[in-house]
Design an enzyme around this catalytic site. Sequence first.
Site, PDB file in Angstrom:
ATOM      1  N   ASP A 225       0.832  -1.196   0.000  1.00 32.48           N
ATOM      2  CA  ASP A 225       0.000   0.000   0.000  1.00 32.48           C
ATOM      3  C   ASP A 225       0.873   1.255   0.000  1.00 32.48           C
ATOM      4  O   ASP A 225       1.868   1.333   0.722  1.00 32.48           O
ATOM      5  CB  ASP A 225      -0.883  -0.022   1.248  1.00 32.48           C
ATOM      6  CG  ASP A 225      -1.913   1.079   1.270  1.00 32.48           C
ATOM      7  OD1 ASP A 225      -2.751   1.116   0.355  1.00 32.48           O
ATOM      8  OD2 ASP A 225      -1.881   1.903   2.206  1.00 32.48           O
ATOM      9  N   GLU A 300       1.647  -0.657  -5.151  1.00 38.49           N
ATOM     10  CA  GLU A 300       0.610   0.326  -5.406  1.00 38.49           C
ATOM     11  C   GLU A 300       1.310   1.679  -5.438  1.00 38.49           C
ATOM     12  O   GLU A 300       1.545   2.299  -4.397  1.00 38.49           O
ATOM     13  CB  GLU A 300      -0.473   0.323  -4.323  1.00 38.49           C
ATOM     14  CG  GLU A 300      -1.628   1.248  -4.686  1.00 38.49           C
ATOM     15  CD  GLU A 300      -2.199   2.046  -3.523  1.00 38.49           C
ATOM     16  OE1 GLU A 300      -3.303   2.582  -3.675  1.00 38.49           O
ATOM     17  OE2 GLU A 300      -1.533   2.163  -2.480  1.00 38.49           O
TER      18      GLU A 300
END
Length: 581
Positions: A225, A300
């Site tokens: 993330d 990401e």
Amino acid sequence: MTSLDTRPLLAQVHAPGSPDGEWWRDAVIYQVYPRSFADASGDGIGDLPGITGRLGHLAELGVDAVWLSPFYRSPQADAGYDVADYRDVDPLFGTLDDFDALLARAHGLGLRVIVDLVPNHTSDEHVWFGEALAAGPGSAARERYLFREGRGEHGELPPNNWESIFGGPAWTRTTDADGTPGQWYLHLFDSRQPDLNWEHPEVRAEFEDVLRFWLDRGVDGFRIDVAHGMVKEAGLPDWDGHVSMIEGVEDGPEPADRADEVTGSGNRGPMFDQDGVHEIYRAWNRVLAQYTGDRALVAEAWVEPLSRLALYVREDEMQQAFNFAFLATPWDAAALRDVIEASYVTADTVGAPTTWVLSNHDVVRHASRLGLSVPGSRPNGIGVGDEQPDEQLGLRRARAATLLMLGLPGSAYLYQGEELGLPDHTSLDDTLRQDPAFFRTGGAERGRDGCRVPLPWAAGEEGFGFSPTGVTWLPQPQSWAAYALDAQRGVAGSTYETYRAALATRRAEQLGSGGLAWLDGFGPDVLAFANRDVVVVANLGTETVTLPAGTQVLVASAGEPTTGDAVVVAPDTTVWVRATV
């Protein structure tokens, strides 16, 4: 009329690879958002046993792997992306034993499992942050985070002018033990998500240990993330830009070199894409290399230009990075062609696969985005009073876009429910919203709840079969009965059966490890390319496209494309056909 194999091929953009390469080079990976996939307990919130019970659906669909969004212990201030304990399962979702059972079941079905890792920040309920607040200014505990003195005569102003990605200031002031105002701490997201200090060796050691904890349990990789946000520019200087991570777009100073920036899908500023992140991923690469089975790291990273994104997938760093430039490209043949070609050119320089994606838990589903008056535009959520998508047109284009994506060499990600054709819940009442971005912007951004509504499994059941009690943590539109799995399974031409056919054909034809050469002669509104023995024709225009008589259609995104002896490809339709006739 000439046959497809005699139409002129332009220069090959991407050469075929080996079908026996590492699994992550050509895998189709399905994202499960745990709270909205399937609920076994009956509390209306999805859980790990619910996922385990539905893994057969994913095997039947034909994907290769599953990515699980966070299920760790968390106060759920940001739906689990605020982690309090990285080595345990939140009771909301089950137990570590439930996770082990899920992993065993997935592996038994031939599915690999990737778990989410959230290293940019922790929850404010993480033990480290509690220690930092208790220890006070100048303590070793505070060095794990980014605490700073405020500006102004009495420290009453934030240390810099950064904004939170969810709206409002990116700094919150603490209160000292004596009740007086204290230092400020940085949180690029919600105030309950304090950013870690990745210059601190203890932080780096801790996350390497977290990697090993889950690798030892048998996971096949990690989706990272905010992979581009962990390291900040030294000194934390002011910045005049505005950031919105929900859609990966921002307004701010233009970069000096926009040569391969084709969509504006990158985040910029002193809080993103600093060169120091690559040292972290090289260390993580070494950790994964100690385990068998081609474990993978997935970035990401909302990064442009694409040459910057390629740095994350160099041989000694990560294995994949989501291609958000592709996701951000409007429904336009020339624009899509540009981003596809640029993606291969840059990824090939580092020997990495291109990793395609159209939807995820942070963006409006592509079945809704493509039904807007500007198809492919990316609002920060859609609600009552906003432009409502054309649901039928959006689905038609979404199916065409997916067939285009799955026909491309490389890896691809599917977001749960897109195989059913789900749109966003675009009429969700604002009183039901839970996304912190909605509250921190005072409702200016609707947020991401619309793409996170629980899945419909059975048309005739309460809650469409999501939960044994019929309870769902967010309400489902009644129109979703038509999208339920049992309403589509076995129905020729349904979205579900189209996905199944495409995935089976992609595997049989080895398209994921194939090559790409543009096919000329179709006009400006058509994307056509050869991948091994398959030709992909995507008609984004308003006129039909006619293919030679006798063309063998393998998969079509809409309808039956054959009329008489010719193959007619309607507008907003993609077909896969045999390259030679």
